[in-house]
Enzyme design. Structure first.
Site, mmCIF file in Angstrom:
data_model
loop_
_atom_site.group_PDB
_atom_site.id
_atom_site.type_symbol
_atom_site.label_atom_id
_atom_site.label_comp_id
_atom_site.label_asym_id
_atom_site.label_seq_id
_atom_site.Cartn_x
_atom_site.Cartn_y
_atom_site.Cartn_z
ATOM 1 N N GLU A 130 -0.678 -3.625 11.935
ATOM 2 C CA GLU A 130 0.079 -3.257 10.727
ATOM 3 C C GLU A 130 1.538 -3.658 10.905
ATOM 4 O O GLU A 130 2.184 -4.155 9.987
ATOM 5 C CB GLU A 130 -0.020 -1.753 10.486
ATOM 6 N N HIS B 167 0.855 -1.197 0.000
ATOM 7 C CA HIS B 167 0.000 0.000 0.000
ATOM 8 C C HIS B 167 0.885 1.240 0.000
ATOM 9 O O HIS B 167 2.099 1.170 0.059
ATOM 10 C CB HIS B 167 -0.960 0.016 1.207
ATOM 11 N N CYS C 190 5.965 6.729 4.169
ATOM 12 C CA CYS C 190 4.762 5.945 3.825
ATOM 13 C C CYS C 190 4.151 6.404 2.499
ATOM 14 O O CYS C 190 3.274 5.722 1.956
ATOM 15 C CB CYS C 190 3.714 6.045 4.934
ATOM 16 N N ASP D 286 -5.026 -10.485 0.505
ATOM 17 C CA ASP D 286 -3.731 -11.173 0.589
ATOM 18 C C ASP D 286 -2.989 -11.126 -0.745
ATOM 19 O O ASP D 286 -3.545 -11.486 -1.783
ATOM 20 C CB ASP D 286 -3.944 -12.630 1.002
ATOM 21 N N HIS D 287 -1.724 -10.707 -0.675
ATOM 22 C CA HIS D 287 -0.870 -10.571 -1.865
ATOM 23 C C HIS D 287 -1.491 -9.617 -2.881
ATOM 24 O O HIS D 287 -1.438 -9.841 -4.095
ATOM 25 C CB HIS D 287 -0.560 -11.946 -2.485
ATOM 26 N N HIS E 182 5.066 0.410 -0.406
ATOM 27 C CA HIS E 182 5.779 -0.469 0.528
ATOM 28 C C HIS E 182 4.736 -1.491 0.975
ATOM 29 O O HIS E 182 3.656 -1.570 0.373
ATOM 30 C CB HIS E 182 6.380 0.324 1.688
ATOM 31 N N HIS F 269 3.277 -4.710 4.156
ATOM 32 C CA HIS F 269 3.253 -5.236 5.521
ATOM 33 C C HIS F 269 2.734 -6.671 5.556
ATOM 34 O O HIS F 269 1.984 -7.097 4.668
ATOM 35 C CB HIS F 269 2.321 -4.388 6.411
#
Lengths: 135, 135, 135, 135, 135, 135
Positions: free
Chosen positions: C125, C14, C33, C79-80, C39, C41
């Site tokens: 996060e 994100h 950010c 996810d992914h 980047h 998480h």
């Protein structure tokens, strides 16, 4: 309403003893925690604030700013210190995790900006013991 | 050959300072770790032994017995103590994690029964710093 | 009344940026950010439901079934993925942890069966930052 | 000889895809990890050095200094970045955890002072997957 | 008011099956958890009490004493036992985490001294599943 | 050479007892672990393989494939089972963590493809006890 939590760490020495009591009485009540020459802990501090996310940022409050405020008003007073001897806001108090959590709440509540509504201070003394205070 | 590891904990106070140096020199090298009134940690100690499981038990060594031996020869000397002042086997030594891991190895190696072959002492000072010593 | 919690994981990319703002303004508010190229998480998602255990099973709700429902309605979308680009229920929203937790609550509340009473969505996060939403 | 380890963190986006292959071939091999719009992780990086403690300090090497060097030569290049697009020392490489661990080793080995002997780079991509490289 | 939590552990075998149901029905509902020959878990038990710290000690209640009481009234009945066969206070009950958490609450509530006000029993069956009960 | 590790979980019942010994002798040696009606654990299994990353993928071996192989040859035999009664490859063996780690190594070594070079099986019985086996 959303709740946002930030974890910070500090390492400190302390002991548990009541100056009004004899050495024997302190040892009877506090056991090894009354060791004359101190012992210490890696404390984990969770600070939770609450409120509504701002539409422009999606943030309840900037968590890096929250981290800085916790550092300035709490961590800098506690980290690598002796809780009984070095910390103005613990002066004259028993250095239990309970009292330390309450004192941290009071420091944060007094110094955080009005836009931050404090919800909970959660303080781990070890991985098996923690205290929560909600004001 | 199999390796068996047991985790134990202790909480202790210490400071880092070299008595041959001035206060200024100690602070320049050790920073907040040189705080006069001490600080402290929750230490995590992993002790690893090696050998072959016994056919009657499936045990390399009884892990509860190993825990007791670590307690008697190491933890009882360190837990809720001041590493600089209270611990005979740290006397006259710099209280770094490195030196403490070596000293713990020496205590265990000297006192464990011949049937226990020590492989590694791993010592966490914080969740982000640990030392390993293999003798 | 009993509270039952299930932990699920997802990994996502994100960035934090407000399309109404200039690049400079975004960097001033969001810092690293706001990195153009994203980047990411490893998110930890705790979903808590509440109710009374059923006498035949001892279950508030079958936790494997809860896991499947969270997977179908939330994890498979996140996810992914890229939270800003790939996720219908984050479309047009700032991708903060606060907004993501609220969006996850809304998805679950809309799709869970009537027998499941949602209590809390807790979203980590990083190990040091999490958000809770109670509807 | 003693081994000293420091844990650092970084958050990054990446994807797994081989530019010589078709989109279909990449998806067949890398599955969801080939998502066009990236995904990301909270990486945990353990750096282990080895040597003898200095008699004046008890330190193999000042761990705060080690942390700074890891930050300058590795973390600042990786944290809140896209591993495929933003990182000079990953340029032209497949962004697997294996290759990233090797690249981190090479950066550290090239830039750490002679007094620091690198022993291991251990890199967690998730809590369930990690890679170790010993040079 | 302050909340104090203590973590304890126990390891136990159990299975999930309803004696009123056929083997097929049990397997359909409980899946592998209905395995005839049992399976088992490392349970993590968090007990939270609430009240005001005592001015003489700074303690809500002596946490070592709390640990002993949890041991005597709960852990000694559960640790290294079969929850279905060996535990008087689970007799005739489905051995779900939900029912176990409620039963632990009832044991503690019945046996803790009046000075201890129970707030929450939180029971982890695995790292991904836990139940909370507040009475 | 690079080392790649994958973590898997299983939950199982077992007891420690030597069928050649009397009940008293078993209790004297194994204590509560000899409980007639079994007890159980959440086991954490770390499997480490070694080799060189492939230039086309950056992978030593596809970690999802490794996970599947561990599942097929190990986890499916152990998860939600009784180690003493249900597991062919533990038949006639003492169910210690040491013997279980060796047996898991033997299963993996026999069934993994030639391209996977097994390095270590690390098995946690509890958070405080683990065994490593390197073949």
């Amino acid at each position: 309403m959303v709740y946002l939590t930030r974890l910070e760490h500090f390492n400190a020495a302390h002991k548990l003893y009541n100056p009004k009591w004899s050495k024997e009485q302190n040892e009877a009540v506090f056991g090894v925690c009354a060791n004359d020459n101190w012992h210490g802990h890696n404390y984990d501090l969770y600070v939770t604030i609450k409120g509504d996310p701002h539409p422009d940022t999606g943030f309840l409050f900037d968590v890096k700013e929250l981290s800085k405020l916790i550092k300035i008003y709490v961590i800098d007073y506690l980290d690598h210190k002796n809780l009984n001897l070095d910390v103005p806001f613990m002066d004259g108090k028993m250095c239990s995790t309970e009292n330390l959590a309450i004192a941290i709440w009071n420091e944060l509540a007094a110094h955080l900006p009005d836009s931050v509504k404090l919800h909970c201070v959660k303080l781990y003394e070890t991985q098996r013991i923690y205290v929560e205070y909600f004001g």
